[in-house]
Scaffold this active site. Structure first.
Site, PDB file in Angstrom:
ATOM      1  N   GLN A  51     158.967  55.600  87.125  1.00 29.14           N
ATOM      2  CA  GLN A  51     158.258  56.720  87.746  1.00 29.14           C
ATOM      3  C   GLN A  51     156.776  56.719  87.407  1.00 29.14           C
ATOM      4  O   GLN A  51     156.404  56.562  86.246  1.00 29.14           O
ATOM      5  CB  GLN A  51     158.853  58.040  87.269  1.00 29.14           C
ATOM      6  CG  GLN A  51     158.123  59.247  87.840  1.00 29.14           C
ATOM      7  CD  GLN A  51     158.911  60.520  87.626  1.00 29.14           C
ATOM      8  OE1 GLN A  51     158.864  61.111  86.559  1.00 29.14           O
ATOM      9  NE2 GLN A  51     159.644  60.934  88.627  1.00 29.14           N
TER      10      GLN A  51
ATOM     11  N   ARG B 107     157.683  63.451  92.547  1.00 31.51           N
ATOM     12  CA  ARG B 107     156.580  62.647  92.021  1.00 31.51           C
ATOM     13  C   ARG B 107     156.394  61.330  92.765  1.00 31.51           C
ATOM     14  O   ARG B 107     155.267  60.891  92.987  1.00 31.51           O
ATOM     15  CB  ARG B 107     156.827  62.366  90.543  1.00 31.51           C
ATOM     16  CG  ARG B 107     156.676  63.623  89.726  1.00 31.51           C
ATOM     17  CD  ARG B 107     157.143  63.426  88.318  1.00 31.51           C
ATOM     18  NE  ARG B 107     156.939  64.660  87.562  1.00 31.51           N
ATOM     19  CZ  ARG B 107     157.342  64.833  86.318  1.00 31.51           C
ATOM     20  NH1 ARG B 107     157.976  63.865  85.692  1.00 31.51           N
ATOM     21  NH2 ARG B 107     157.128  65.971  85.707  1.00 31.51           N
TER      22      ARG B 107
ATOM     23  N   HIS C 120     153.731  59.156  87.414  1.00 29.22           N
ATOM     24  CA  HIS C 120     153.413  60.579  87.512  1.00 29.22           C
ATOM     25  C   HIS C 120     152.097  60.716  88.269  1.00 29.22           C
ATOM     26  O   HIS C 120     151.126  60.047  87.950  1.00 29.22           O
ATOM     27  CB  HIS C 120     153.294  61.179  86.113  1.00 29.22           C
ATOM     28  CG  HIS C 120     153.289  62.674  86.106  1.00 29.22           C
ATOM     29  ND1 HIS C 120     152.261  63.402  86.648  1.00 29.22           N
ATOM     30  CD2 HIS C 120     154.188  63.571  85.648  1.00 29.22           C
ATOM     31  CE1 HIS C 120     152.530  64.691  86.504  1.00 29.22           C
ATOM     32  NE2 HIS C 120     153.693  64.818  85.896  1.00 29.22           N
TER      33      HIS C 120
ATOM     34  N   ARG D  60     163.122  60.545  89.077  1.00 23.11           N
ATOM     35  CA  ARG D  60     163.494  61.721  88.311  1.00 23.11           C
ATOM     36  C   ARG D  60     162.670  62.918  88.758  1.00 23.11           C
ATOM     37  O   ARG D  60     161.470  62.793  89.001  1.00 23.11           O
ATOM     38  CB  ARG D  60     163.250  61.468  86.830  1.00 23.11           C
ATOM     39  CG  ARG D  60     163.440  62.691  85.964  1.00 23.11           C
ATOM     40  CD  ARG D  60     163.338  62.367  84.494  1.00 23.11           C
ATOM     41  NE  ARG D  60     161.989  62.070  84.048  1.00 23.11           N
ATOM     42  CZ  ARG D  60     161.033  62.983  83.873  1.00 23.11           C
ATOM     43  NH1 ARG D  60     161.267  64.250  84.136  1.00 23.11           N
ATOM     44  NH2 ARG D  60     159.839  62.618  83.446  1.00 23.11           N
TER      45      ARG D  60
ATOM     46  N   GLU E 284     152.774  68.707  85.984  1.00 19.85           N
ATOM     47  CA  GLU E 284     153.123  69.137  87.321  1.00 19.85           C
ATOM     48  C   GLU E 284     153.176  70.665  87.378  1.00 19.85           C
ATOM     49  O   GLU E 284     153.037  71.265  88.433  1.00 19.85           O
ATOM     50  CB  GLU E 284     154.519  68.573  87.609  1.00 19.85           C
ATOM     51  CG  GLU E 284     154.968  68.629  89.020  1.00 19.85           C
ATOM     52  CD  GLU E 284     156.224  67.774  89.192  1.00 19.85           C
ATOM     53  OE1 GLU E 284     156.277  66.674  88.609  1.00 19.85           O
ATOM     54  OE2 GLU E 284     157.134  68.218  89.882  1.00 19.85           O
TER      55      GLU E 284
ATOM     56  N   LEU F 243     148.459  62.714  80.721  1.00 20.86           N
ATOM     57  CA  LEU F 243     149.181  63.516  81.685  1.00 20.86           C
ATOM     58  C   LEU F 243     148.603  64.910  81.874  1.00 20.86           C
ATOM     59  O   LEU F 243     148.245  65.577  80.911  1.00 20.86           O
ATOM     60  CB  LEU F 243     150.618  63.636  81.183  1.00 20.86           C
ATOM     61  CG  LEU F 243     151.648  64.054  82.191  1.00 20.86           C
ATOM     62  CD1 LEU F 243     151.768  62.971  83.247  1.00 20.86           C
ATOM     63  CD2 LEU F 243     152.979  64.255  81.499  1.00 20.86           C
TER      64      LEU F 243
ATOM     65  N   PHE G 238     158.445  73.924  90.141  1.00 22.22           N
ATOM     66  CA  PHE G 238     158.194  72.541  89.769  1.00 22.22           C
ATOM     67  C   PHE G 238     158.550  71.644  90.933  1.00 22.22           C
ATOM     68  O   PHE G 238     159.349  72.019  91.796  1.00 22.22           O
ATOM     69  CB  PHE G 238     159.025  72.168  88.530  1.00 22.22           C
ATOM     70  CG  PHE G 238     158.191  71.614  87.418  1.00 22.22           C
ATOM     71  CD1 PHE G 238     157.503  72.448  86.570  1.00 22.22           C
ATOM     72  CD2 PHE G 238     158.082  70.245  87.227  1.00 22.22           C
ATOM     73  CE1 PHE G 238     156.721  71.947  85.548  1.00 22.22           C
ATOM     74  CE2 PHE G 238     157.295  69.735  86.212  1.00 22.22           C
ATOM     75  CZ  PHE G 238     156.616  70.581  85.365  1.00 22.22           C
TER      76      PHE G 238
ATOM     77  N   HIS H 125     155.049  56.634  83.842  1.00 18.11           N
ATOM     78  CA  HIS H 125     155.487  57.821  83.124  1.00 18.11           C
ATOM     79  C   HIS H 125     156.903  57.724  82.579  1.00 18.11           C
ATOM     80  O   HIS H 125     157.144  58.069  81.433  1.00 18.11           O
ATOM     81  CB  HIS H 125     155.368  59.010  84.075  1.00 18.11           C
ATOM     82  CG  HIS H 125     155.673  60.334  83.458  1.00 18.11           C
ATOM     83  ND1 HIS H 125     155.004  60.781  82.338  1.00 18.11           N
ATOM     84  CD2 HIS H 125     156.559  61.308  83.779  1.00 18.11           C
ATOM     85  CE1 HIS H 125     155.469  61.971  82.013  1.00 18.11           C
ATOM     86  NE2 HIS H 125     156.423  62.306  82.857  1.00 18.11           N
TER      87      HIS H 125
END
Lengths: 267, 598, 150
Positions: free
Chosen positions: B251, B297, B253, B405, B266, B263, B127, B364
């Site tokens: 954030q 991100r 995304h 994050r 990821e 979404l 990730f 996000h």
């Protein structure tokens, strides 16, 4: 209804000019504070083919009639709030694209059937969750492992399909047996029982099989496949119910034995 | 005032619970599982628990289990700190990474069907931003259940709440927290909630209150967030004069479906998917040569916007980039990423098996929120605890995410700090007494509801909300400048004035969602203003906050958390007249700030 | 209020060991009898309509000839019982699905009576069947009857 306008850009998909259509929605309205009986009401909205029925409902609520009431949250088919009957079929409004419907005809939208109607497209979900709770939808296991319980890929695969359930009630409220007999557990409860009955880590499958062997259990299923067709998550609901029936007759879930690739210690 | 549990006085219902949890997403239900067996607990939730947006999380939950390759929680801590552009409180990040392992095992033991390795252990995937040995290479740390990890967490937590018989108040909208002056200090004594089904008001007196109300992504137009994520909880806290921390950090995304914001995990890139520009170039190679498409991100979103701004976007309007999954093969897509494959097919009519998918950044996650310490206790300034008040999940700011994050750390956050909040609140409730509720505790909410119901204004909710969201998308998104933020500030002020003149069409009491959308818009306006005001004040670029006019990180001046307080009449023209900003030091233990390179 | 009550205490399977689980056995019966009936009915149709000269051969003599053999007697009794109970049970489930209260009781009673009467009559006919009734038209009797003209 079929008036066509070419608009520069769609709200949805990026790309070239996309035609906007005037779509007629006929919605079954019911205001418990005013109406004795539900009634149908027409709305015309300008939509793009790539818009969803939920967008149309929002457009009506936000631009025409703020009192139109429906549940929705995530708007992409994962929260299960907006199951409704669209042109006679149970679907999620947020997963039904306008272009997939015949827009030369009006689109009929009404609340799901078989649960008490509260207002417009909202029904009382309590009876639905009552059946869900009745099948003990939680892992029953007595051991207390220090780490994770071991489960092979094949053992995990047996119940993969039924873990997708989002409890939207599209299946249960499409079931003709449930329509006439609210006591029937219904497909969703059986799907969630299946998810645990066939989980190799679970020790409560016998209890759940007994519960579903009940008068209002799996034997009431008439295999009409309405539920499988209605499921917005593509769960093979009727198959899951049949697997539970077979497990009851066998007396056990008949899980695959572990096929672990054991690595030597220290490898 | 005094009342019995279950009393109805002047049409208002009164309840008493040891612990009241507001919100039934991941953090709320994780807290309920801890508090439920120990104390008389109620969960107040505006949605049925399984509708919560935790269920939309896809990719995974990070924990250094080392099931598939060497890993340890210290590396995870480092990645979290570096991913947050060093604005992370490192003591909290350490707890997060250390307790991650138990959090995952807890969930597995509760029944979560994680994907498995051939040995039958929990499988892990790569990730963004998670690396081996302090940035050497991507590491497989995210535990996952296909691409519906959040869904499985939400279901598993709900199942265990059913097992424990947790008391849910479904479709109850918490709209106010009642504070009582005790020895000159404000103490929380109750939650006031609106019951959607009947329009009746309920007062829940509690010894301990946990906020787990999630985020407020609906301040933006293009967002992965649910329609219901309107920041009610954060807004309630804000209106009481309690601070909000780091609100400027939002954030975006990278891989939202272009134009829609839905979404695409990821995890797709974790499995090997690649971002390409119009010419098919793998542009992340230029920006992050080591981990390329698995950079955090904030970095990827910024690079995508830059590619498009520099004319290398794909599509007829050159306004998006492409997520290429075609080389992964149908089997990987169907088994490991089935949901996103379906999203692309359903909503864009694009089959990821054969065609790259158009994507653009989508709002996000709010890194900021209600400041708490590592015990999930809410703070009323930099270090004073509000006794009996807790917060966990996206609505809280511990701060484990700093200015950005890492993917998979939010599912972790809700489990680690949700559990802590539940435990600590239950323990607190066993030693504490009820704080007396003042006279007419529901007065504010009754007034708010009455006023909206009776209003004959000319403005419509949806119009104002749309203007706010479009303005935020245009001027407070991935890239910001003082000028753009000034514009948003002005817009918000105008919208706020117009909001006073708003009217609703549904005047009924039962299931009046029209009324609640109006109330929610009030929270959105408040929070958007805090976001923008805090953003204007931070004249540097860090993590999720990218200032075109101040493109570099400025540790000398801004290596500190923003603390925003409501200190005046929110309707005053100049935001500076009613918002006061302060700073809070960042806790640094092991990792000195370094340049952030991937 | 929409509070969720505590989950049902562990379910006590009321039907277990004490009463027959009609739903389960009914469901099983439908499948088992269905498979048997496919064989029986198609066997019946094949013999009656396909073998020999086909449908033209079916007359009293043909039927009497078949029923003189215990094999065909058992075959047809089985077919009678299985089919009537199968159909009756099917009707029962439909009535249970769609009718309630008094009408349900009445209709279930009618279905039960119809099935019972038909089974009793049919079985009597088959068991007590005399292939060579006295005084019958000799041209209709099977060849093995003393009075047969065939």
């Amino acid at each position: 209804m079929s008036e066509v306008a070419v608009v520069e850009e769609s709200a949805g998909v990026p790309g070239g000019p996309i035609q906007a259509f005037t779509v007629t929605l006929i919605i079954r309205r019911f205001d418990p504070e005013v109406d004795a009986e539900p009634h149908w009401q027409d709305f015309d909205v300008e939509m793009y083919p790539t818009d969803r029925v939920l967008d149309a409902l929002h457009k009506i609520k936000w631009e025409q009639d703020g009192s139109l009431t429906f549940r929705r949250s995530c708007a992409h088919g994962i929260c299960g709030s907006d199951a409704m009957r669209i042109n006679g079929r149970n679907r999620l409004a947020c997963k039904t694209l306008i272009k997939d419907l015949d827009i030369s005809q009006p689109i009929y939208v009404e609340a799901i059937k078989g649960l008490p109607l509260e207002k417009d497209l909202i029904v009382d979900m309590e009876p639905f969750f009552e059946s869900y709770r009745a099948i003990q939808p939680f892992l029953i296991a007595s051991d207390k492992p220090d780490k994770e319980r071991i489960q092979s890929v094949a053992q995990r695969a047996v119940f993969d399909d039924t873990t997708k359930c989002i409890l939207c009630a599209a299946c249960t409220s499409s079931c003709p047996v449930f329509w006439t007999d609210g006591q029937y557990f219904g497909p969703a409860a059986i799907v969630n029982a299946h998810r645990f009955i066939f989980d190799s880590r679970d020790e409560g499958s016998q209890v759940r099989l007994d519960i579903l062997n009940d008068k209002e259990g799996v034997w009431r299923c008439r295999t009409t496949f309405n539920c499988s067709e209605a499921c917005p998550r593509g769960i093979e609901v009727t198959k899951a119910i049949s697997e539970v029936k077979a497990a009851i007759l066998r007396g056990n879930p008949g899980l695959p034995s572990s096929d672990l690739v054991l690595t030597p210690v220290g490898a | 005032m005094e009342f019995e549990d279950g009393a109805i006085i002047d049409g208002v219902h009164y309840h008493q619970f040891d612990v009241v949890i507001v919100g039934a997403g991941g953090a709320g239900m994780r807290a309920a599982i801890e508090a439920g067996p120990k104390a008389k607990t109620a969960v107040i939730t505006k949605l049925y628990p399984t509708r919560s947006h935790t269920g939309a999380a896809q990719g995974g939950m990070a924990a250094a289990l080392a099931n598939v390759e060497e890993d340890n929680w210290e590396w995870h801590t480092f990645d979290t700190v570096k991913g947050g552009d060093y604005l992370v409180d490192q003591d909290a990040a350490e707890i997060l990474a250390k307790e991650a392992i138990d959090a995952v095992l807890d969930l597995e033991n509760m029944g979560l069907p994680f994907n498995r390795t051939p040995e039958g252990k929990i499988d892990q995937r790569r990730f963004g931003g998670h690396t081996r040995d302090h940035g050497k290479a991507p590491v497989r740390r995210a535990c996952y259940a296909a691409d519906r990890t959040g869904h499985m967490i939400l279901q598993t937590l709900f199942q265990n709440c059913v097992r424990l018989g947790v008391n849910f108040f479904n479709e109850y909208y918490a709209l106010d927290i009642v504070m009582t002056k005790v020895k000159g200090k404000d103490r929380p004594s109750a939650i006031v909630a609106y019951e959607l089904a009947t329009g009746e008001i309920h007062v829940f007196q509690a010894k301990a209150i946990i906020f787990a109300t999630g985020g407020f992504g609906k301040i933006y137009k293009t967002t992965s967030n649910a329609h219901t994520l309107t920041g009610d909880g954060v807004g309630i806290i804000w209106r009481k004069g309690l601070p909000l921390e780091d609100m400027e950090f939002f954030q975006f995304h990278p891989t939202g479906l272009a134009g829609l914001g839905i979404l695409l995990t990821e995890g797709a890139r974790g499995e090997g998917a690649i971002l390409r520009n119009a010419s098919g170039e793998r542009f992340m190679e230029r920006y992050a040569p080591t981990i390329k498409d698995l950079a955090p991100r904030d970095i990827i979103s910024r690079c995508m916007v830059m590619e498009v701004a520099e004319g290398r976007g794909a599509g007829p309007h050159k306004d998006y980039v492409l997520l290429d999954c075609t080389h992964l093969g149908a089997e990987v897509l169907e088994t490991k990423l089935p949901d996103i494959t379906e999203f692309a097919r359903t909503y864009l009519g694009v089959d990821p098996v054969t065609t790259p998918v158009p994507v653009m950044p989508t709002a996000h996650y709010a890194m900021g929120g209600i400041p708490t310490n590592v015990k999930a206790e809410v703070l009323s300034d930099n270090d004073t605890v509000v006794p009996g008040l807790y917060a966990a999940g996206e609505c809280a700011c511990v701060s484990v995410h700093g200015s950005n994050r890492l993917g998979t750390n939010s599912l972790l956050d809700i489990n680690v700090f949700g559990k802590r909040a539940g435990n600590n609140a239950a323990d607190y409730s066993m030693t504490a007494d009820f704080v007396p509720v003042p006279k007419n505790p529901a007065g504010f909410v009754l007034g708010l509801v009455e006023q909206l119901r009776d209003s004959n204004g000319t403005e419509r909710i949806a119009g104002l909300r749309k203007e706010l969201q479009e303005e935020m998308d245009k001027n407070a998104q991935v890239f910001r400048t003082d000028e753009s933020l000034a514009k948003v500030t002005e817009t918000i002020h105008v919208l706020r004035r117009r909001y006073k003149n708003v009217s609703i069409q549904d005047k009924g009491r039962r299931y009046n969602t029209d009324l609640l959308e109006a109330i929610e818009l009030g929270f959105l306006l408040d929070l958007a203003e805090v976001v923008v005001f805090s953003a204007r004040n931070r004249k540097e670029s860090r993590g999720g906050h990218m200032r075109d006019d101040y493109p570099t990180r400025d540790d000398a001046e801004y290596m500190k958390h923003t603390m925003a307080y409501l200190t005046g009449d929110p309707h005053s023209a100049d935001a500076a007249d009613h918002i006061t900003l302060g700073w809070k030091p960042v806790v640094i233990t092991n990792y000195q700030p370094m340049e952030r390179k991937y | 209020m929409t509070t969720i009550d505590a989950p049902r205490t562990p379910h006590t399977p009321v039907t277990k060991n004490r009463r027959v689980n009609w739903e389960k056995w009914g469901w099983l019966y439908m499948r088992a009898s269905g498979i048997l009936l496919v064989v029986l009915i198609f066997g019946h149709l094949f013999v009656n309509l396909f073998l020999g000269t086909g449908v033209k051969q079916v007359d009293f003599a043909f039927v009497a000839g078949k029923w003189a053999s215990p094999f065909w007697q058992v075959w047809d009794v089985l077919m009678l019982w299985l089919a009537l109970i199968h159909g009756g049970n099917g009707m029962r489930t439909i009535i249970n699905d769609y009718a309630h209260g008094r009408p349900r009781q009445v209709m279930l009673g009618l279905v039960f009576a119809a099935v019972a009467i038909l089974i009793v009559l049919g079985t009597l006919t088959l068991v007590a069947f005399d292939p060579c009734p006295t005084g019958a038209d000799p041209s209709l009797l099977p060849s093995f009857c003393p009075a047969s003209s065939k």
